[in-house]
Write an enzyme that holds these catalytic residues in place. Structure first.
Site, PDB file in Angstrom:
ATOM      1  N   ASP A 164       0.861  -1.181   0.000  1.00 48.38           N
ATOM      2  CA  ASP A 164       0.000   0.000   0.000  1.00 48.38           C
ATOM      3  C   ASP A 164       0.896   1.229   0.000  1.00 48.38           C
ATOM      4  OD1 ASP A 164      -2.476   1.560   0.319  1.00 48.38           O
ATOM      5  OD2 ASP A 164      -1.688   1.962   2.330  1.00 48.38           O
ATOM      6  N   ASP A 166      -3.184   1.439   6.973  1.00 43.69           N
ATOM      7  CA  ASP A 166      -2.320   1.104   5.847  1.00 43.69           C
ATOM      8  C   ASP A 166      -2.146  -0.400   5.679  1.00 43.69           C
ATOM      9  OD1 ASP A 166      -1.882   3.847   5.316  1.00 43.69           O
ATOM     10  OD2 ASP A 166      -0.399   3.915   6.929  1.00 43.69           O
ATOM     11  N   GLU A 199      -1.446  -1.104  -6.203  1.00 43.64           N
ATOM     12  CA  GLU A 199      -2.617  -0.350  -6.614  1.00 43.64           C
ATOM     13  C   GLU A 199      -2.221   0.672  -7.672  1.00 43.64           C
ATOM     14  OE1 GLU A 199      -4.175   1.976  -3.422  1.00 43.64           O
ATOM     15  OE2 GLU A 199      -2.185   2.332  -2.556  1.00 43.64           O
TER      16      GLU A 199
END
Length: 420
Positions: free
Chosen positions: A194, A363, A282
């Site tokens: 992340d 997170d 991501e």
């Protein structure tokens, strides 16, 4: 990824041109800027949105901008520099113009370049415009032999060569080469990251481990020096040599911070690639994040880290799986998949799920959801039933409080998040 496949990469080396060569290179850069502007002007004058054939064909456009222009008194000096570099900048300008009018690409129209605002500080030579001498120097057409510091050997014969000057005054030569991939031994561990701007990212692995990747932020450590030199520059005369030297010192500080950040990110990316087989990432909305967070994003540069991670994964036979940018990784509980409508405020770093009551780190919980969305979480079951909770939990805090508590009766609740 199998061995023997080629990867197109750039190898960059420090260059040391003489004073005469520097003058010739700056003249070449100026000619490239003029050719760029002439190409953009030609495209804008002829382009018709209703007629895609209104713009001259590539060969005809090159004849107008280069061949015919050299025969006129206004552009006769274009013949004093290498035609190879001018041809490349013309093709780049035409490609940029077409990309700016295509609906499939979100790219603005190519703009004119000026010596002050956005100068051309590079020139690219194809194979017929440069050569590597036996003594280690690089020959550039109509420039001469340039001294190079060879920090490493080229993996193959270069396809092109680019000479460029950084804002801090340093010269570099960049070669485009094909490098064979070097697959590492297979690894049974997958991971997800992340990315953020407080830290570079939080990593969660399928072997039951997690760790936080710190962000050094070297530019922040140089803020006081930069501010001092920028105040000094503001007091100096516009065209003076002292102001020019002060501006060069400022550019050197920026270059130092950039080099430190690149070195740190390369080392972190290499470590991740060596320890994991597949990495889930991501898709970042960098422009939106920059508008909202500004300098915090620019100093950490998560997009540049993701690019380095992809390049090293390709080099060493690893796999990168990217999920969509609209995946609800932050507002989704990784334990029970409870969805928080309305999102979670950014100042809330630890929150309690209103459905299952798990205390989650913002997170690490997002990293675990990325692992699920990338389809890499199957082996988590082999580490016990509490592995998922152990990876996402933040631990209890003595500062626990409740803001707009949710009753937890709805699967998709938007009533609020208990804050820890």
């Amino acid at each position: 990824m199998m061995g023997g496949m080629g990867q197109t990469v750039r190898y960059r080396y420090r260059a040391y041109p003489t004073a005469v060569q520097e003058q010739a290179l700056r003249r070449l850069f100026g000619c490239c800027r003029v050719v760029w502007n002439d190409t953009v002007r030609l495209f804008r004058d002829h382009f018709d949105p209703t007629d895609r054939n209104s713009v001259p064909k590539p060969g005809e456009a090159q004849k107008i901008v280069l061949t015919d222009a050299k025969k006129t008194p206004e552009r006769a000096w274009l013949g004093e520099v290498s035609n190879v570099a001018l041809t490349q900048i013309h093709r780049d300008a035409m490609r940029a113009c077409w990309n700016g009018v295509r609906h499939a690409r979100r790219q603005r129209m190519a703009r004119y370049r000026s010596l002050k605002r956005n100068p051309v500080n590079s020139a690219r030579f194809t194979a017929n415009g440069f050569a590597i001498r036996d003594n280690g120097k690089v020959y550039l057409a109509k420039i001469g032999d340039i001294k190079i510091r060879w920090s490493r050997a080229l993996p193959s014969v270069p396809k092109s060569c680019t000479i460029l000057q950084e804002p801090d005054g340093a010269w570099y030569v960049s070669f485009t080469v094909t490098r064979e991939t070097e697959p590492l031994p297979p690894c049974g561990t997958d991971a997800a990251i992340d990315l953020g701007f407080t830290h570079l990212g939080e990593l969660v692995a399928t072997d039951g481990t997690r760790r936080r990747i710190d962000a050094p932020k070297p530019l922040n450590r140089l803020r006081r020096q930069l501010a001092r030199f920028q105040r000094k520059e503001a007091r100096q005369q516009q065209t003076s040599n002292r102001r020019r030297r002060t501006r060069q010192r400022i550019n050197r500080l920026y270059a130092k911070a950039r080099h430190q950040l690149d070195d740190y990110q390369n080392k972190q990316a290499l470590r991740i690639v060596r320890e994991t087989q597949t990495v889930g990432l991501e898709t970042l909305n960098v422009s939106g994040m920059s508008r909202r967070h500004g300098r915090s994003i620019l100093t950490v540069a998560p997009a540049r880290f993701a690019a380095k991670l992809k390049a090293k994964a390709e080099q060493y036979g690893r796999t990168i799986v990217q999920i969509g940018k609209w995946e609800p990784t932050t507002r989704l509980c990784s334990q029970c998949k409870h969805h928080v409508d309305g999102g979670i405020p950014e100042q809330v770093r630890v929150w309690r799920c209103a459905d299952c009551g798990s205390i989650l780190d913002r997170d690490y919980n997002a990293a675990l959801n990325i692992l699920d969305a990338a389809g890499l979480a199957e082996s988590l079951n082999a580490h016990g039933g509490d592995a998922r909770l152990r990876l996402a939990t933040a631990g209890r805090s003595s500062r626990q409080g409740t803001a707009n508590p949710s009753d937890g009766t709805r699967k998709h609740s938007g009533l609020g998040i208990p804050v820890l």
